[in-house]
Design a protein around this motif. Structure first.
Motif, PDB file in Angstrom:
ATOM      1  N   ALA A 187      12.214   8.361  -2.932  1.00 19.45           N
ATOM      2  CA  ALA A 187      10.822   8.342  -2.455  1.00 19.45           C
ATOM      3  C   ALA A 187      10.259   6.921  -2.498  1.00 19.45           C
ATOM      4  CB  ALA A 187       9.957   9.281  -3.293  1.00 19.45           C
ATOM      5  N   GLU A 188      10.583   6.186  -3.571  1.00 23.34           N
ATOM      6  CA  GLU A 188      10.103   4.808  -3.680  1.00 23.34           C
ATOM      7  C   GLU A 188      10.729   3.930  -2.600  1.00 23.34           C
ATOM      8  OE1 GLU A 188       9.280   4.606  -8.486  1.00 23.34           O
ATOM      9  OE2 GLU A 188      11.308   4.306  -7.727  1.00 23.34           O
ATOM     10  N   ARG A 212       0.835  -1.207   0.000  1.00 22.21           N
ATOM     11  CA  ARG A 212       0.000   0.000   0.000  1.00 22.21           C
ATOM     12  C   ARG A 212       0.865   1.251   0.000  1.00 22.21           C
ATOM     13  NH1 ARG A 212      -3.273  -0.240   4.760  1.00 22.21           N
ATOM     14  NH2 ARG A 212      -1.544   0.784   5.791  1.00 22.21           N
ATOM     15  N   ARG A 213       1.915   1.296   0.839  1.00 20.13           N
ATOM     16  CA  ARG A 213       2.798   2.466   0.874  1.00 20.13           C
ATOM     17  C   ARG A 213       3.455   2.682  -0.484  1.00 20.13           C
ATOM     18  NH1 ARG A 213       4.453   0.587   6.179  1.00 20.13           N
ATOM     19  NH2 ARG A 213       6.152  -0.476   5.142  1.00 20.13           N
ATOM     20  N   PHE A 214       3.911   1.583  -1.077  1.00 24.32           N
ATOM     21  CA  PHE A 214       4.605   1.678  -2.347  1.00 24.32           C
ATOM     22  C   PHE A 214       3.663   2.170  -3.445  1.00 24.32           C
ATOM     23  CE2 PHE A 214       7.011  -0.605  -5.876  1.00 24.32           C
ATOM     24  CZ  PHE A 214       8.000   0.354  -5.934  1.00 24.32           C
ATOM     25  N   GLU A 215       2.481   1.598  -3.505  1.00 21.78           N
ATOM     26  CA  GLU A 215       1.516   2.016  -4.525  1.00 21.78           C
ATOM     27  C   GLU A 215       1.101   3.474  -4.371  1.00 21.78           C
ATOM     28  OE1 GLU A 215      -0.949  -1.883  -5.992  1.00 21.78           O
ATOM     29  OE2 GLU A 215      -1.780  -0.720  -4.347  1.00 21.78           O
ATOM     30  N   ASN A 216       1.071   3.964  -3.138  1.00 23.33           N
ATOM     31  CA  ASN A 216       0.618   5.328  -2.874  1.00 23.33           C
ATOM     32  C   ASN A 216       1.744   6.345  -2.812  1.00 23.33           C
ATOM     33  OD1 ASN A 216      -2.113   4.608  -2.749  1.00 23.33           O
ATOM     34  ND2 ASN A 216      -1.908   3.976  -0.630  1.00 23.33           N
ATOM     35  N   ALA A 217       2.977   5.918  -3.020  1.00 23.00           N
ATOM     36  CA  ALA A 217       4.109   6.848  -2.972  1.00 23.00           C
ATOM     37  C   ALA A 217       4.017   7.822  -4.148  1.00 23.00           C
ATOM     38  CB  ALA A 217       5.430   6.084  -3.020  1.00 23.00           C
ATOM     39  N   PRO A 218       4.250   9.098  -3.895  1.00 22.17           N
ATOM     40  CA  PRO A 218       4.190  10.086  -4.985  1.00 22.17           C
ATOM     41  C   PRO A 218       5.168   9.741  -6.100  1.00 22.17           C
ATOM     42  CG  PRO A 218       4.437  11.162  -2.843  1.00 22.17           C
ATOM     43  CD  PRO A 218       4.616   9.693  -2.620  1.00 22.17           C
ATOM     44  N   GLY A 219       4.694   9.805  -7.327  1.00 20.93           N
ATOM     45  CA  GLY A 219       5.560   9.587  -8.472  1.00 20.93           C
ATOM     46  C   GLY A 219       5.877   8.135  -8.788  1.00 20.93           C
ATOM     47  N   VAL A 220       5.212   7.199  -8.125  1.00 22.87           N
ATOM     48  CA  VAL A 220       5.465   5.783  -8.386  1.00 22.87           C
ATOM     49  C   VAL A 220       4.419   5.281  -9.378  1.00 22.87           C
ATOM     50  CG1 VAL A 220       5.626   3.478  -7.382  1.00 22.87           C
ATOM     51  CG2 VAL A 220       6.405   5.448  -6.077  1.00 22.87           C
ATOM     52  N   GLY A 221       4.894   4.832 -10.531  1.00 15.75           N
ATOM     53  CA  GLY A 221       3.987   4.301 -11.532  1.00 15.75           C
ATOM     54  C   GLY A 221       3.673   2.832 -11.263  1.00 15.75           C
TER      55      GLY A 221
END
Length: 121
Positions: free
Chosen positions: A70-71, A41-50
């Motif tokens: 950030a990722e 969830r954190r990874f999917e919601n990180a800004p700029g992470v496709g």
């Protein structure tokens, strides 16, 4: 307020993987699955992470070192949900074992062999 629980169906293979990880980190099976879900969830919601990068990382096609800062923060739990002391201690213990690979004080990639750090590569 009392914790609420729900049942979900998960594949036997997934549960066996989670069970092995849970034992390694001294967690319950449920706690391990929740831990993985929080990381995802954190990874999917990180800004700029496709989503393509999320999939590549989850499938093992993208190394942690290849992620942006950030990722990495999202994956490593530094975005509002820090690692607990038990997790930190576990990784520190792993780093002291022979065969452990990591970075030394100068940022060089090293492997622990016979109690000493030796350059990798």
């Amino acid at each position: 307020m009392a914790a609420r629980h729900a049942s979900v169906k998960l594949s036997t293979d997934f549960l066996e993987e989670a069970r092995r990880e849970a034992e390694a980190f001294n967690r319950s099976l449920g706690a391990q699955v929740e831990h993985w879900a929080r990381i995802g969830r954190r990874f999917e919601n990180a800004p700029g992470v496709g989503i393509d990068r999320v999939r590549a990382a989850l499938e093992g096609r993208l190394r942690l070192e290849d992620l942006s800062e950030a990722e990495q923060d999202a994956v490593m739990g530094r975005m509002g949900d820090p690692w607990d002391a038990q997790t930190e201690a576990h990784y520190a213990e792993l780093g002291r074992k022979d065969g452990a690979v990591g970075r030394d004080g100068q940022g060089r990639l090293v492997r622990r062999e016979g109690g000493r750090l030796r350059p990798v590569g």
